[in-house]
Design a protein around this motif. Structure first.
Motif, PDB file in Angstrom:
ATOM      1  N   LEU A   1      15.824  40.878  -4.594  1.00  0.00           N
ATOM      2  CA  LEU A   1      15.881  40.174  -5.874  1.00  0.00           C
ATOM      3  C   LEU A   1      15.134  38.845  -5.851  1.00  0.00           C
ATOM      4  N   ALA A   2      15.117  38.177  -4.699  1.00  0.00           N
ATOM      5  CA  ALA A   2      14.554  36.828  -4.613  1.00  0.00           C
ATOM      6  C   ALA A   2      13.131  36.732  -5.179  1.00  0.00           C
ATOM      7  N   PRO A   3      12.178  37.612  -4.800  1.00  0.00           N
ATOM      8  CA  PRO A   3      10.829  37.503  -5.374  1.00  0.00           C
ATOM      9  C   PRO A   3      10.771  37.881  -6.850  1.00  0.00           C
ATOM     10  N   LYS A   4      11.720  38.683  -7.309  1.00  0.00           N
ATOM     11  CA  LYS A   4      11.739  39.100  -8.715  1.00  0.00           C
ATOM     12  C   LYS A   4      12.309  38.007  -9.618  1.00  0.00           C
ATOM     13  N   MET A   5      13.109  37.094  -9.032  1.00  0.00           N
ATOM     14  CA  MET A   5      13.748  36.018  -9.798  1.00  0.00           C
ATOM     15  C   MET A   5      13.486  34.687  -9.086  1.00  0.00           C
ATOM     16  N   PRO A   6      12.232  34.272  -8.947  1.00  0.00           N
ATOM     17  CA  PRO A   6      11.893  33.117  -8.104  1.00  0.00           C
ATOM     18  C   PRO A   6      12.455  31.785  -8.582  1.00  0.00           C
TER      19      PRO A   6
ATOM     20  N   ASP B   1       3.104  31.139  -0.862  1.00  0.00           N
ATOM     21  CA  ASP B   1       3.796  31.203  -2.153  1.00  0.00           C
ATOM     22  C   ASP B   1       5.170  30.559  -2.145  1.00  0.00           C
ATOM     23  N   GLY B   2       5.669  30.187  -0.971  1.00  0.00           N
ATOM     24  CA  GLY B   2       6.972  29.532  -0.909  1.00  0.00           C
ATOM     25  C   GLY B   2       8.126  30.390  -1.376  1.00  0.00           C
ATOM     26  N   LEU B   3       8.022  31.699  -1.168  1.00  0.00           N
ATOM     27  CA  LEU B   3       9.086  32.596  -1.595  1.00  0.00           C
ATOM     28  C   LEU B   3      10.345  32.414  -0.757  1.00  0.00           C
ATOM     29  N   TYR B   4      11.447  32.936  -1.273  1.00  0.00           N
ATOM     30  CA  TYR B   4      12.755  32.998  -0.603  1.00  0.00           C
ATOM     31  C   TYR B   4      13.441  31.643  -0.460  1.00  0.00           C
ATOM     32  N   GLN B   5      12.911  30.621  -1.129  1.00  0.00           N
ATOM     33  CA  GLN B   5      13.626  29.342  -1.147  1.00  0.00           C
ATOM     34  C   GLN B   5      14.859  29.426  -2.037  1.00  0.00           C
ATOM     35  N   ASN B   6      14.915  30.445  -2.865  1.00  0.00           N
ATOM     36  CA  ASN B   6      15.987  30.566  -3.858  1.00  0.00           C
ATOM     37  C   ASN B   6      17.117  31.475  -3.415  1.00  0.00           C
ATOM     38  N   VAL B   7      17.134  31.888  -2.152  1.00  0.00           N
ATOM     39  CA  VAL B   7      18.157  32.817  -1.697  1.00  0.00           C
ATOM     40  C   VAL B   7      18.880  32.252  -0.486  1.00  0.00           C
ATOM     41  N   SER B   8      20.199  32.440  -0.450  1.00  0.00           N
ATOM     42  CA  SER B   8      20.989  31.987   0.687  1.00  0.00           C
ATOM     43  C   SER B   8      22.259  32.822   0.765  1.00  0.00           C
ATOM     44  N   CYS B   9      23.032  32.560   1.807  1.00  0.00           N
ATOM     45  CA  CYS B   9      24.270  33.295   2.029  1.00  0.00           C
ATOM     46  C   CYS B   9      25.325  32.341   2.564  1.00  0.00           C
ATOM     47  N   ILE B  10      26.557  32.570   2.180  1.00  0.00           N
ATOM     48  CA  ILE B  10      27.653  31.722   2.627  1.00  0.00           C
ATOM     49  C   ILE B  10      28.824  32.612   3.028  1.00  0.00           C
ATOM     50  N   ARG B  11      29.528  32.209   4.063  1.00  0.00           N
ATOM     51  CA  ARG B  11      30.711  32.959   4.479  1.00  0.00           C
ATOM     52  C   ARG B  11      31.848  32.590   3.542  1.00  0.00           C
ATOM     53  N   ALA B  12      32.430  33.604   2.917  1.00  0.00           N
ATOM     54  CA  ALA B  12      33.445  33.332   1.907  1.00  0.00           C
ATOM     55  C   ALA B  12      34.380  34.511   1.763  1.00  0.00           C
ATOM     56  N   ASN B  13      35.606  34.224   1.423  1.00  0.00           N
ATOM     57  CA  ASN B  13      36.584  35.234   1.045  1.00  0.00           C
ATOM     58  C   ASN B  13      36.668  35.225  -0.481  1.00  0.00           C
ATOM     59  N   SER B  14      35.838  36.037  -1.108  1.00  0.00           N
ATOM     60  CA  SER B  14      35.712  36.004  -2.566  1.00  0.00           C
ATOM     61  C   SER B  14      36.982  36.429  -3.276  1.00  0.00           C
ATOM     62  N   MET B  15      37.780  37.277  -2.652  1.00  0.00           N
ATOM     63  CA  MET B  15      39.006  37.742  -3.295  1.00  0.00           C
ATOM     64  C   MET B  15      40.028  36.618  -3.462  1.00  0.00           C
TER      65      MET B  15
ATOM     66  N   ASP C   1      16.576  47.667 -17.146  1.00  0.00           N
ATOM     67  CA  ASP C   1      17.057  46.549 -16.323  1.00  0.00           C
ATOM     68  C   ASP C   1      16.593  46.753 -14.888  1.00  0.00           C
ATOM     69  N   GLU C   2      15.653  45.904 -14.411  1.00  0.00           N
ATOM     70  CA  GLU C   2      15.123  46.073 -13.061  1.00  0.00           C
ATOM     71  C   GLU C   2      16.173  45.800 -11.992  1.00  0.00           C
ATOM     72  N   CYS C   3      17.220  45.059 -12.333  1.00  0.00           N
ATOM     73  CA  CYS C   3      18.284  44.802 -11.361  1.00  0.00           C
ATOM     74  C   CYS C   3      19.010  46.092 -10.994  1.00  0.00           C
ATOM     75  N   VAL C   4      19.135  47.009 -11.933  1.00  0.00           N
ATOM     76  CA  VAL C   4      19.809  48.271 -11.677  1.00  0.00           C
ATOM     77  C   VAL C   4      19.020  49.094 -10.671  1.00  0.00           C
ATOM     78  N   GLU C   5      17.717  49.212 -10.893  1.00  0.00           N
ATOM     79  CA  GLU C   5      16.887  49.996  -9.977  1.00  0.00           C
ATOM     80  C   GLU C   5      16.834  49.346  -8.599  1.00  0.00           C
ATOM     81  N   THR C   6      16.770  48.019  -8.551  1.00  0.00           N
ATOM     82  CA  THR C   6      16.777  47.312  -7.271  1.00  0.00           C
ATOM     83  C   THR C   6      18.090  47.551  -6.543  1.00  0.00           C
ATOM     84  N   MET C   7      19.197  47.514  -7.267  1.00  0.00           N
ATOM     85  CA  MET C   7      20.509  47.746  -6.671  1.00  0.00           C
ATOM     86  C   MET C   7      20.618  49.175  -6.134  1.00  0.00           C
ATOM     87  N   ARG C   8      20.028  50.120  -6.827  1.00  0.00           N
ATOM     88  CA  ARG C   8      20.076  51.516  -6.377  1.00  0.00           C
ATOM     89  C   ARG C   8      19.350  51.725  -5.060  1.00  0.00           C
ATOM     90  N   ARG C   9      18.228  51.023  -4.869  1.00  0.00           N
ATOM     91  CA  ARG C   9      17.316  51.363  -3.779  1.00  0.00           C
ATOM     92  C   ARG C   9      17.274  50.380  -2.612  1.00  0.00           C
TER      93      ARG C   9
END
Length: 281
Positions: free
Chosen positions: A107-112, A144-158, A244-252
């Motif tokens: 998703l990161a390059p699709k939503m920079p 192009d400076g891609l992937y500056q917009n993506v990160s991950c955090i350890r979390a208990n979302s529930m 919705d391109e997010c749906v196809e990205t999520m599928r694959r």
């Protein structure tokens, strides 16, 4: 004699060069974690989050004399401490239970211009995604400076999702191949429920969407039942999903999605839209 090196030692030895991609074999961890345990995760509030360490390219340092009360980008200054660095925009997309980050990095390059965050409860898996994000940023720093917009955090979302995001902050939430918890006594641990759907409604802006996908029909029916039975959501029609391109990205692009594809399994996709809250009487 010294025994064989531990997994972390092997992991550290594999990261010889800065910007080198992490190897997944050094970050393997059991597939399930107890969501009812705190796992030493005690976030206080969205205002206390220092997002600049996750999105350094978007960091800004406001003058200490200038008050800023935006809860999405600011942090209070307890005990007269120096202000924590802020970011120029807020996280708007969350992948809950992101695993090894396949969807995040697709998703990161699709939503920079959109900040995307993965939330993962497993320690080693979270570290893998964080290391991969750093490596991809370095690899694309001179172009192009891609992937500056993506990160991950350890979390208990529930247990702590509203501790990370303010009301109406998110535009998209992804729930990709969540643990089905087949036994009836384990259904309380499913990531979709009446209570949790209310939390998703709280952090989603009106018009925002929850994207879900699973290869387990029983879980799919459970998801549909609980979202359709919630007053804050409506199901998105199939025609809208096709564009919705997010749906196809999520599928694959998710790890589990690729596995299901290899095994010839079926994927159940359903998306729900956050409705406007009715006016107070």
């Amino acid at each position: 004699m010294a025994g064989p090196p531990k997994k972390r030692q092997k992991r550290d030895e594999s990261k010889q060069e800065e910007g080198q991609m992490p190897q997944k074999k050094f970050y393997r961890q059991r597939a399930h974690a107890n969501p009812f345990s705190d796992h030493d995760l005690i976030p206080s509030s969205p205002a206390a989050m220092d997002w600049s360490q996750h999105y350094p390219a978007f960091a800004i340092t406001p003058p200490s004399s200038t008050p800023n009360n935006d809860p999405k980008t600011t942090t209070p200054e307890p005990n007269n401490q120096a202000p924590i660095t802020q970011i120029s925009k807020s996280v708007e997309v969350a992948d809950i239970g992101c695993g090894f980050g396949g969807l995040l990095f697709a998703l990161a390059p699709k939503m920079p211009s959109t900040l995307i965050l993965g939330l993962e409860i497993r320690t080693s898996v979270t570290e893998f995604v964080q290391e991969k994000a750093k490596a991809l940023r370095l690899q694309h720093a001179s172009s192009d400076g891609l992937y500056q917009n993506v990160s991950c955090i350890r979390a208990n979302s529930m247990k702590f999702l509203p501790n990370f995001f303010v009301k109406g902050q998110l535009r998209k939430i992804f729930l990709c191949f969540p643990d089905p918890h087949f036994k009836a006594r384990k259904h309380k641990a499913r990531i979709v429920s009446g209570t949790l759907n209310s939390e998703y409604a709280f952090v989603l802006a009106a018009g925002g969407k929850v994207y879900t996908i699973t290869d387990v029909e029983d879980l799919h029916l459970w998801i549909v039942e609980h979202f359709e039975g919630h007053a804050s959501f409506e199901r998105v029609g199939e025609e809208e999903l096709e564009g919705d391109e997010c749906v196809e990205t999520m599928r694959r692009e998710t790890e589990e999605g690729k596995k299901v594809e290899r095994n010839g399994g079926r994927k159940y996709v359903v998306v729900f839209r956050r409705l406007e809250d009715p006016p107070w009487p």
